[in-house]
Design a protein around this motif. Sequence first.
Motif, mmCIF file in Angstrom:
data_model
loop_
_atom_site.group_PDB
_atom_site.id
_atom_site.type_symbol
_atom_site.label_atom_id
_atom_site.label_comp_id
_atom_site.label_asym_id
_atom_site.label_seq_id
_atom_site.Cartn_x
_atom_site.Cartn_y
_atom_site.Cartn_z
ATOM 1 N N MET A 1 32.179 35.303 36.399
ATOM 2 C CA MET A 1 33.497 35.017 36.892
ATOM 3 C C MET A 1 34.325 36.301 36.978
ATOM 4 S SD MET A 1 36.270 32.517 35.196
ATOM 5 C CE MET A 1 37.919 33.099 35.080
ATOM 6 N N PHE A 2 34.303 37.125 35.925
ATOM 7 C CA PHE A 2 35.095 38.344 35.926
ATOM 8 C C PHE A 2 34.474 39.438 36.783
ATOM 9 C CE2 PHE A 2 36.346 36.607 31.664
ATOM 10 C CZ PHE A 2 37.598 36.204 32.063
ATOM 11 N N GLU A 3 33.191 39.333 37.072
ATOM 12 C CA GLU A 3 32.535 40.381 37.850
ATOM 13 C C GLU A 3 33.058 40.409 39.287
ATOM 14 O OE1 GLU A 3 30.695 37.997 36.257
ATOM 15 O OE2 GLU A 3 30.171 39.155 34.483
ATOM 16 N N ALA A 4 33.415 39.269 39.833
ATOM 17 C CA ALA A 4 33.877 39.198 41.220
ATOM 18 C C ALA A 4 35.309 39.720 41.356
ATOM 19 C CB ALA A 4 33.801 37.767 41.728
ATOM 20 N N MET A 5 36.096 39.647 40.301
ATOM 21 C CA MET A 5 37.496 40.051 40.391
ATOM 22 C C MET A 5 37.666 41.554 40.211
ATOM 23 S SD MET A 5 39.535 36.898 38.548
ATOM 24 C CE MET A 5 39.986 37.898 37.225
ATOM 25 N N GLY A 6 36.860 42.176 39.468
ATOM 26 C CA GLY A 6 37.027 43.595 39.192
ATOM 27 C C GLY A 6 37.705 43.783 37.854
ATOM 28 N N MET A 7 37.278 44.803 37.148
ATOM 29 C CA MET A 7 37.771 45.039 35.802
ATOM 30 C C MET A 7 39.258 45.418 35.800
ATOM 31 S SD MET A 7 36.799 44.562 32.963
ATOM 32 C CE MET A 7 36.043 45.062 31.462
ATOM 33 N N THR A 9 41.617 44.366 37.816
ATOM 34 C CA THR A 9 42.411 43.148 38.007
ATOM 35 C C THR A 9 42.508 42.359 36.714
ATOM 36 O OG1 THR A 9 41.603 43.051 40.283
ATOM 37 C CG2 THR A 9 42.646 41.086 39.420
ATOM 38 N N VAL A 10 41.424 42.292 35.960
ATOM 39 C CA VAL A 10 41.421 41.570 34.687
ATOM 40 C C VAL A 10 42.363 42.251 33.693
ATOM 41 C CG1 VAL A 10 40.000 40.882 32.724
ATOM 42 C CG2 VAL A 10 39.107 40.663 35.041
ATOM 43 N N ILE A 11 42.312 43.570 33.627
ATOM 44 C CA ILE A 11 43.163 44.303 32.681
ATOM 45 C C ILE A 11 44.632 44.168 33.058
ATOM 46 C CG2 ILE A 11 43.739 46.611 31.857
ATOM 47 C CD1 ILE A 11 40.747 47.271 32.057
ATOM 48 N N VAL A 12 44.942 44.323 34.334
ATOM 49 C CA VAL A 12 46.335 44.200 34.779
ATOM 50 C C VAL A 12 46.846 42.790 34.547
ATOM 51 C CG1 VAL A 12 47.830 44.249 36.823
ATOM 52 C CG2 VAL A 12 46.213 46.088 36.419
ATOM 53 N N SER A 13 46.036 41.785 34.794
ATOM 54 C CA SER A 13 46.449 40.398 34.561
ATOM 55 C C SER A 13 46.689 40.140 33.082
ATOM 56 C CB SER A 13 45.393 39.434 35.089
ATOM 57 O OG SER A 13 45.236 39.589 36.477
ATOM 58 N N ALA A 14 45.847 40.685 32.218
ATOM 59 C CA ALA A 14 46.026 40.506 30.779
ATOM 60 C C ALA A 14 47.299 41.184 30.294
ATOM 61 C CB ALA A 14 44.814 41.056 30.040
ATOM 62 N N ILE A 15 47.586 42.376 30.789
ATOM 63 C CA ILE A 15 48.807 43.087 30.396
ATOM 64 C C ILE A 15 50.043 42.333 30.901
ATOM 65 C CG2 ILE A 15 50.141 45.194 30.752
ATOM 66 C CD1 ILE A 15 47.471 46.705 30.729
ATOM 67 N N ALA A 16 50.013 41.860 32.138
ATOM 68 C CA ALA A 16 51.150 41.119 32.687
ATOM 69 C C ALA A 16 51.370 39.817 31.915
ATOM 70 C CB ALA A 16 50.924 40.831 34.166
ATOM 71 N N GLY A 17 50.296 39.151 31.544
ATOM 72 C CA GLY A 17 50.418 37.914 30.760
ATOM 73 C C GLY A 17 50.995 38.174 29.381
ATOM 74 N N ALA A 18 50.564 39.251 28.733
ATOM 75 C CA ALA A 18 51.090 39.591 27.409
ATOM 76 C C ALA A 18 52.570 39.953 27.481
ATOM 77 C CB ALA A 18 50.280 40.736 26.808
ATOM 78 N N CYS A 19 52.970 40.677 28.519
ATOM 79 C CA CYS A 19 54.387 41.028 28.677
ATOM 80 C C CYS A 19 55.231 39.785 28.929
ATOM 81 C CB CYS A 19 54.568 42.012 29.831
ATOM 82 S SG CYS A 19 53.911 43.646 29.470
ATOM 83 N N THR A 20 54.744 38.892 29.744
ATOM 84 C CA THR A 20 55.467 37.655 30.016
ATOM 85 C C THR A 20 55.608 36.813 28.753
ATOM 86 O OG1 THR A 20 54.614 37.663 32.285
ATOM 87 C CG2 THR A 20 55.496 35.588 31.462
ATOM 88 N N LEU A 21 54.543 36.739 27.980
ATOM 89 C CA LEU A 21 54.581 35.974 26.741
ATOM 90 C C LEU A 21 55.548 36.591 25.739
ATOM 91 C CD1 LEU A 21 53.368 33.598 25.170
ATOM 92 C CD2 LEU A 21 51.641 35.167 24.322
ATOM 93 N N SER A 22 55.557 37.890 25.622
ATOM 94 C CA SER A 22 56.470 38.536 24.677
ATOM 95 C C SER A 22 57.919 38.403 25.137
ATOM 96 C CB SER A 22 56.104 40.003 24.495
ATOM 97 O OG SER A 22 56.302 40.715 25.693
#
Length: 62
Positions: A1-7, A9-22
Amino acid sequence: MFEAMGMETVIVSAIAGACTLSFAASVYQFCRARPQPEAKDLEDIVQNAPYHRLHNILKIKA
C-alpha cells in the motif's frame, strides 16, 4: 500500500497529521482552561442595575 504512494508522501502526511492533532489538542486545552463565570446573586444584580439608562425606554413612576 505504501509502496505506490512514495515514501515522501507518507512522511509528509504523517507530519501534517501530527501537527493537526497537536493543534486540535492545544485548542481543546485552551478552551477547557478558561475560568467559568461566577454565579451572580439576583439581589446583587437588581441592586447594581443601571436604572439611569432606562429613561428612554421605560417611564419610571416615583
